[in-house]
Design an enzyme around this catalytic site. Structure first.
Site, mmCIF file in Angstrom:
data_model
loop_
_atom_site.group_PDB
_atom_site.id
_atom_site.type_symbol
_atom_site.label_atom_id
_atom_site.label_comp_id
_atom_site.label_asym_id
_atom_site.label_seq_id
_atom_site.Cartn_x
_atom_site.Cartn_y
_atom_site.Cartn_z
ATOM 1 N N ASN A 223 21.757 18.729 -62.985
ATOM 2 C CA ASN A 223 21.797 19.071 -64.519
ATOM 3 C C ASN A 223 23.407 18.663 -63.963
ATOM 4 O O ASN A 223 24.430 19.826 -64.011
ATOM 5 C CB ASN A 223 22.183 20.729 -64.719
ATOM 6 C CG ASN A 223 20.268 20.535 -65.036
ATOM 7 O OD1 ASN A 223 19.987 20.308 -65.837
ATOM 8 N ND2 ASN A 223 19.939 21.332 -64.015
ATOM 9 N N GLU A 224 24.218 17.731 -64.143
ATOM 10 C CA GLU A 224 25.624 17.600 -64.221
ATOM 11 C C GLU A 224 26.193 17.846 -64.501
ATOM 12 O O GLU A 224 25.873 19.020 -65.873
ATOM 13 C CB GLU A 224 25.469 15.979 -63.674
ATOM 14 C CG GLU A 224 24.916 15.575 -62.902
ATOM 15 C CD GLU A 224 24.846 14.909 -61.592
ATOM 16 O OE1 GLU A 224 25.883 16.427 -61.321
ATOM 17 O OE2 GLU A 224 25.088 14.858 -60.118
ATOM 18 N N PRO A 225 27.789 18.045 -64.458
ATOM 19 C CA PRO A 225 28.914 18.534 -66.115
ATOM 20 C C PRO A 225 28.273 17.783 -67.105
ATOM 21 O O PRO A 225 28.025 16.972 -67.122
ATOM 22 C CB PRO A 225 30.031 17.666 -65.303
ATOM 23 C CG PRO A 225 29.719 17.247 -63.541
ATOM 24 C CD PRO A 225 28.076 17.336 -63.599
#
Ligand code: F6R
Length: 632
Positions: free
Chosen positions: A170-172
């Protein structure tokens, strides 16, 4: 004498709970203590559930961080009958596209590092599939969520944290309620994964990951972080505002989550970095030194110009209460730093010195100036290259060297057809290699030779002749892959033999907490254990530590500062240049894109600036060292 590995370095039962973080945080002195603790939480849960006759539902991560936990769980299974037959697992993520049989797949990772060694039933293992067609991804993800729900949700979710702040992938920008889905990987994540993929270009751009919402639905969450490189993101996640820029910060909104970090990863937490800001603390001389140096930066004054008001206005009134006035403490810190400046690191009389270099370039990159100084001052300097460093050589460099040997043979031994054919075949093998294919032992040998000859040339520039070089080739490193074996008896025995052979007065060891692949840490452990072994035979060298290319000691940690003249800095640069295979762009640069010689020079000049700002003598550059006091 056999070495007791359970007495492994700096393992003490100390851990520290930190208040003042928004996610409860426990700091362990070492990664192995952390692993033991987390594994014990998992094991207790499984035992409790087994007794109640119900399944344990675990959410599992991959990556380097949980490896120790998996190792300990395997040990508990083998030695203490921990029974996984009623455990159901869901892995967080998988690269996409990715063949489950690929050496890069998380399927492979989980089987090799965990599932193959315990009795989890194959039908109870769930890992997102990287080999499904694009049009089936959405329904696959929905189904993944359903299968978690069907078994009643996750009892315990283990997590690592990426430098981008990701949990799972879950990236930025990931939403708090996001579910399992296909995502784009952040550039930071792809760069960090580059070493495992033999180059950033080979890292997939996508992954299937459980969402932040899927993770937060777990009943209990333990997030782990190891190493200095994780320290800034740990602080952001555990202490700063909740933001979708740092997915891990959403854990602040979960009622049963815990951050488990080692002391290196905890370094940026306020309670560790500036504990005087968060309340009453027990002052030690070391902490006082840290606080006073911090204060000089806060108020922009050199040490001897600090005044009472500076202490009072910056949370350091306790120090004044303790010492009565600022004069004494100010002077003590100044004197300690001044006394640590040393232009003759091994003294005046000739000494025997061993510089332990984990890879065949750390010697010159990290302490090349001191190496030159020691050699110039007439000491017998030996360099022990602990590993071959062969996995960090590009194929095109190997090709160029093979080409040289081929041309050499054509010119001087044109009738040696067998050798010519062999060399030609080697060239063709490289040409036909696919990205990610493992090297043959012969190719690894060639790459090791390239680094060996570079190291010999670099040492020569530093003034250390070939006969004083030792190439230890420690067995733990010889996997041909980024992941290495843990330290073993054989590694320790090789280092102990060298210590017996040279009987040094002084040794230098890379005391790193954060090199990307952990090789420096394992090398340091090998030396520390070997020093223990030979101590019983009366061999007790002075033990100094330097930092590798990734970090430098904080000024309050520096116990010896070796000043470098402009000429020595230039010679050090030339020595680093001899490591041609690591120049221009290194195979494993870590997260820092600067070339090694630039990093080395920036770092030593920066240390000199820090000393200058503190009001100490003004030098061109400084290399920093710390005495080994029982921990890295
Ligand atoms: C892996 C995963 C990632 C990693 C993170 C840290 O399944 O989901 O979030 O936990 O990238 O990786 P390491 O532990 O290798 O630093």
């Amino acid at each position: 004498m056999a070495t007791d590995l359970s007495r492994s370095v700096h393992v003490t039962p100390k851990s520290k709970f930190v208040r003042h973080t928004k996610v409860p945080t426990v700091i362990f002195e070492t990664s192995s203590e952390l692993a033991k603790y987390v594994a014990s939480v998992v094991a207790d849960l499984i035992r409790k559930k087994n007794e109640a006759g119900v399944s344990t539902i675990l959410g599992l991560p991959t990556g380097s961080t949980p490896l120790g936990v998996y190792r300990e769980l395997i040990r508990l299974h083998n030695e203490e009958q921990l029974d996984f037959s009623n455990v159901i697992t869901f892995n967080l993520d998988e690269y996409w596209p990715m063949d489950p049989d690929s050496i890069h797949s998380y399927h492979k990772f989980m089987h090799e590092n965990f599932f193959d060694h315990v009795n989890v039933k194959p039908e109870n293992i769930h890992i997102p599939r990287g080999d499904i067609a694009a049009e089936d991804v959405d329904s696959f993800c929905e189904e993944y969520e359903h299968s978690i729900e069907k078994v009643g949700g996750l009892d315990l979710q283990l997590l690592g944290i990426g430098r981008s702040g990701h949990i799972g992938f879950n990236e930025p920008g990931s939403a708090r309620n996001s579910l399992t889905r296909l995502v784009n990987l952040d550039p930071v994540t792809r760069r960090d994964a580059a070493s495992g993929f033999f180059g950033e270009d080979n890292v997939p751009h996508h992954a299937i990951t459980m969402g932040v919402g899927s993770i937060l639905a777990a009943k209990k969450i333990i997030i782990m972080a190891l190493g200095e490189h994780k320290a800034p993101v740990v602080k952001r996640a555990a202490e700063d505002e909740v933001t979708d820029e740092v997915s891990a910060s959403f854990l602040q909104t979960h009622t049963n989550s815990l951050f488990a970090v080692d002391s290196a990863a905890a370094a940026e937490l306020t309670a560790m970095k500036t504990p005087w800001i968060v309340g009453n603390i027990e002052w030690t001389p070391q902490l006082e030194k840290k606080a006073v140096i911090w204060l000089t930066r806060e108020v922009g004054k050199p040490l001897l110009k600090l005044e009472t008001e500076d202490f009072l206005h910056n949370h350091l009134h306790q120090l004044i209460h303790k010492h009565g006035s600022v004069g004494q403490i100010r002077q003590r810190v100044f004197d300690e730093l001044l006394e640590g400046i040393c232009t003759k690191p091994a003294g005046v009389d000739p000494k025997r010195v061993i510089v332990f270099s984990p890879h065949p370039d750390d010697d010159v990159i990290s302490m090349g100036g001191t190496l030159i100084t020691l050699a110039d001052q007439g000491h017998d300097v030996y360099i022990a290259y602990m590993t071959s460093g062969n996995i960090a050589v590009f194929d095109h460099d190997a090709l160029r060297h093979i080409d040289f040997v081929l041309e050499f043979h054509k010119l001087f031994h044109p009738d040696d057809q067998a050798t010519l054919t062999h060399l030609q075949n080697l060239k063709e093998d490289i040409d036909s290699k696919n990205a990610g294919d493992l090297d043959t032992p012969e190719m690894l040998g060639i790459k090791g030779l390239i680094r060996k000859t570079e190291a010999t040339a670099g040492a020569e520039v530093a003034g250390v002749p070939e006969e004083r070089l030792r190439f230890l080739n420690l067995p733990f490193y010889q996997t041909g892959q980024v992941s290495k074996k843990p330290i073993g008896e054989e590694d320790i025995a090789i280092v102990a033999d060298l210590l017996r052979e040279i009987n040094p007065h002084q040794i230098y060891v890379a005391g790193d907490l954060s090199d990307p692949h952990g090789t420096h840490r394992v090398c340091a452990e090998a030396v520390i254990n070997a020093v223990d072994v030979v101590a019983e035979e009366g061999i007790a060298p002075e033990f100094w530590m330097y930092r590798g290319a990734w970090e430098e000691y904080e000024p309050h940690e520096i116990e010896r500062a070796v000043p470098l003249s402009p000429e020595v800095v230039l010679r050090k640069r030339e020595a680093i240049f001899k490591h041609e295979s690591q120049k221009d762009s290194a195979f494993y640069p870590g997260s820092d894109k600067r070339e090694f010689w630039v990093r080395a020079e920036d770092r030593t000049r920066n240390t000199a600036t820090v000393y200058n700002d503190l009001g100490l003598p003004e030098y061109f550059a400084i290399e920093a060292f710390k005495h080994y006091h029982g921990e890295l």
